[in-house]
Design a protein around this motif. Sequence first.
Motif, PDB file in Angstrom:
ATOM      1  N   GLY A 173       0.852  -0.942   0.095  1.00 34.94           N
ATOM      2  CA  GLY A 173       0.199   0.082   0.089  1.00 34.94           C
ATOM      3  C   GLY A 173       0.808   1.377   0.059  1.00 34.94           C
ATOM      4  N   ARG A 174       0.264   2.299   0.055  1.00 35.23           N
ATOM      5  CA  ARG A 174       1.171   3.628   0.788  1.00 35.23           C
ATOM      6  C   ARG A 174       2.468   3.441   1.269  1.00 35.23           C
ATOM      7  NH1 ARG A 174      -3.841   7.978   1.015  1.00 35.23           N
ATOM      8  NH2 ARG A 174      -4.987   7.464  -0.714  1.00 35.23           N
ATOM      9  N   ILE A 175       2.404   2.645   2.584  1.00 40.74           N
ATOM     10  CA  ILE A 175       3.321   2.679   3.842  1.00 40.74           C
ATOM     11  C   ILE A 175       4.046   1.312   2.832  1.00 40.74           C
ATOM     12  CG2 ILE A 175       4.217   2.293   5.819  1.00 40.74           C
ATOM     13  CD1 ILE A 175       1.537   3.368   6.510  1.00 40.74           C
ATOM     14  N   PHE A 176       4.059   0.439   2.585  1.00 41.55           N
ATOM     15  CA  PHE A 176       4.960  -1.081   2.169  1.00 41.55           C
ATOM     16  C   PHE A 176       5.265  -1.167   1.181  1.00 41.55           C
ATOM     17  CE2 PHE A 176       2.397  -2.291   6.343  1.00 41.55           C
ATOM     18  CZ  PHE A 176       3.315  -1.809   7.356  1.00 41.55           C
ATOM     19  N   ARG A 177       5.973  -1.714   0.217  1.00 41.13           N
ATOM     20  CA  ARG A 177       6.039  -2.219  -0.809  1.00 41.13           C
ATOM     21  C   ARG A 177       5.648  -3.371  -1.319  1.00 41.13           C
ATOM     22  NH1 ARG A 177      11.850  -1.633   0.471  1.00 41.13           N
ATOM     23  NH2 ARG A 177      12.326  -3.558  -0.243  1.00 41.13           N
ATOM     24  N   LYS A 178       5.298  -3.934  -1.980  1.00 39.70           N
ATOM     25  CA  LYS A 178       4.326  -5.105  -3.077  1.00 39.70           C
ATOM     26  C   LYS A 178       5.923  -6.394  -2.340  1.00 39.70           C
ATOM     27  CE  LYS A 178       3.437  -8.278  -6.970  1.00 39.70           C
ATOM     28  NZ  LYS A 178       3.037  -7.664  -7.793  1.00 39.70           N
ATOM     29  N   ASP A 179       6.893  -6.538  -2.365  1.00 42.09           N
ATOM     30  CA  ASP A 179       8.010  -7.085  -1.819  1.00 42.09           C
ATOM     31  C   ASP A 179       8.422  -7.049  -0.287  1.00 42.09           C
ATOM     32  OD1 ASP A 179      10.039  -4.509  -2.430  1.00 42.09           O
ATOM     33  OD2 ASP A 179      11.676  -5.706  -3.859  1.00 42.09           O
ATOM     34  N   SER A 180       7.653  -5.896   0.397  1.00 41.24           N
ATOM     35  CA  SER A 180       8.614  -5.830   2.075  1.00 41.24           C
ATOM     36  C   SER A 180       8.324  -6.913   2.449  1.00 41.24           C
ATOM     37  CB  SER A 180       7.399  -4.468   2.036  1.00 41.24           C
ATOM     38  OG  SER A 180       7.223  -3.738   1.554  1.00 41.24           O
ATOM     39  N   LYS A 181       9.539  -6.685   3.506  1.00 38.22           N
ATOM     40  CA  LYS A 181       9.214  -7.997   4.730  1.00 38.22           C
ATOM     41  C   LYS A 181       8.785  -7.790   5.866  1.00 38.22           C
ATOM     42  CE  LYS A 181       9.894 -11.601   1.405  1.00 38.22           C
ATOM     43  NZ  LYS A 181       9.161 -12.187   1.219  1.00 38.22           N
ATOM     44  N   LEU A 182       8.482  -7.981   6.983  1.00 33.32           N
ATOM     45  CA  LEU A 182       8.124  -8.132   8.177  1.00 33.32           C
ATOM     46  C   LEU A 182       8.673  -9.194   9.391  1.00 33.32           C
ATOM     47  CD1 LEU A 182       7.548  -6.055  10.930  1.00 33.32           C
ATOM     48  CD2 LEU A 182       5.181  -6.964  10.217  1.00 33.32           C
ATOM     49  N   PHE A 183       9.679  -9.080   9.598  1.00 31.69           N
ATOM     50  CA  PHE A 183      10.162 -10.076  10.238  1.00 31.69           C
ATOM     51  C   PHE A 183       9.628  -9.431  12.241  1.00 31.69           C
ATOM     52  CE2 PHE A 183      12.974 -10.288   6.412  1.00 31.69           C
ATOM     53  CZ  PHE A 183      12.490 -11.406   6.581  1.00 31.69           C
ATOM     54  N   LEU A 184       9.776 -10.896  12.395  1.00 34.60           N
ATOM     55  CA  LEU A 184       9.344 -10.349  14.578  1.00 34.60           C
ATOM     56  C   LEU A 184      10.699 -11.429  15.184  1.00 34.60           C
ATOM     57  CD1 LEU A 184       5.356 -10.487  13.921  1.00 34.60           C
ATOM     58  CD2 LEU A 184       6.767  -8.172  13.414  1.00 34.60           C
ATOM     59  N   TRP A 185      10.898 -11.298  16.266  1.00 34.21           N
ATOM     60  CA  TRP A 185      11.447 -12.104  17.080  1.00 34.21           C
ATOM     61  C   TRP A 185      10.671 -11.402  17.870  1.00 34.21           C
ATOM     62  CZ3 TRP A 185      13.153  -8.860  13.572  1.00 34.21           C
ATOM     63  CH2 TRP A 185      14.606  -9.051  12.273  1.00 34.21           C
ATOM     64  N   ILE A 186      10.623 -13.681  18.595  1.00 34.93           N
ATOM     65  CA  ILE A 186       9.503 -13.765  20.130  1.00 34.93           C
ATOM     66  C   ILE A 186      10.455 -14.526  21.030  1.00 34.93           C
ATOM     67  CG2 ILE A 186       7.542 -14.352  21.188  1.00 34.93           C
ATOM     68  CD1 ILE A 186       7.078 -12.403  19.313  1.00 34.93           C
ATOM     69  N   THR A 187      10.544 -14.414  22.528  1.00 35.63           N
ATOM     70  CA  THR A 187      10.960 -14.860  23.659  1.00 35.63           C
ATOM     71  C   THR A 187      10.864 -16.416  23.349  1.00 35.63           C
ATOM     72  OG1 THR A 187       9.804 -14.348  25.675  1.00 35.63           O
ATOM     73  CG2 THR A 187      12.074 -13.041  24.706  1.00 35.63           C
TER      74      THR A 187
END
Length: 259
Positions: free
Chosen positions: A207-221
């Motif tokens: 969308g307006r913030i994320f690219r088509k190939d944007s990645k979101l990575f998350l680290w949980i204890t």
Amino acid sequence: MKKHFLLVLILATYLTTAYSQELKDINEPVFKSGEQLSYKLKYGFFTGAEAVLRVEDGDKKIDGRPTYHIIADGKTAGTFDVFYKVRNRYESYVDRNTLLPYFYTENRREGGYRHSDNVSFDHTDDRITADKGVFPFKGKVFDFVSAYYFARGIDISKIHIGDKFDMEYFLEDGIHTLSITYMGKEKVNCVLGTFNCLKFNPTIIPGRIFRKDSKLFLWITDDNNRIPVMAHVELIVGSVTMDLTDAKGLKYPLNPINK
């Protein structure tokens, strides 16, 4: 998506702790009243926002059942607060035993934009009543806040790299599904030390913030607390990193590898 930027980056993060084809009832919460988690979001070298999540004893009963009152506050900081002020609060009342939500509210001030919503969950008739209408549902459906606190207690001992799973949540105008992929285990550094973590990759909608190939990575204890330590998301321009800065009132000791 733009209006929910802080919500997506701070709260959607927490849904990644769920792994199950069917969400089963939780025997015992992994958190307690008095827990408080604090985060900073950085755009490059600049602190762009801060968030605090806390758990309190519910000040009211729902259908005679005791509740937790969970509150999430997000706000812009530093230079960002001058040019685009954000003051958002999300609250959820959940059953102390099942952790299913009864009532959810959000009040958002983002620049000149104002929005509020009041959502009631009827788990007897499988119906959600919000400011925009009534929505039927099946199975377990959460708001963003209650989803995280429910998901923290789900058993993921049999998860494998590449496993994908979904969790349903209600937001503003309907029921949505978040898809997540488990990426493995990594060690992660934050202000509070170095932690053994589980790494996840949720799906992002361009969308307006994320690219088509944007990645979101998350680290949980990778411990009994299951709290997010770090998140990193790519934007159209640059990227944003979220770091855990403080953790108080935890049910179990915080166990960094080193400080």
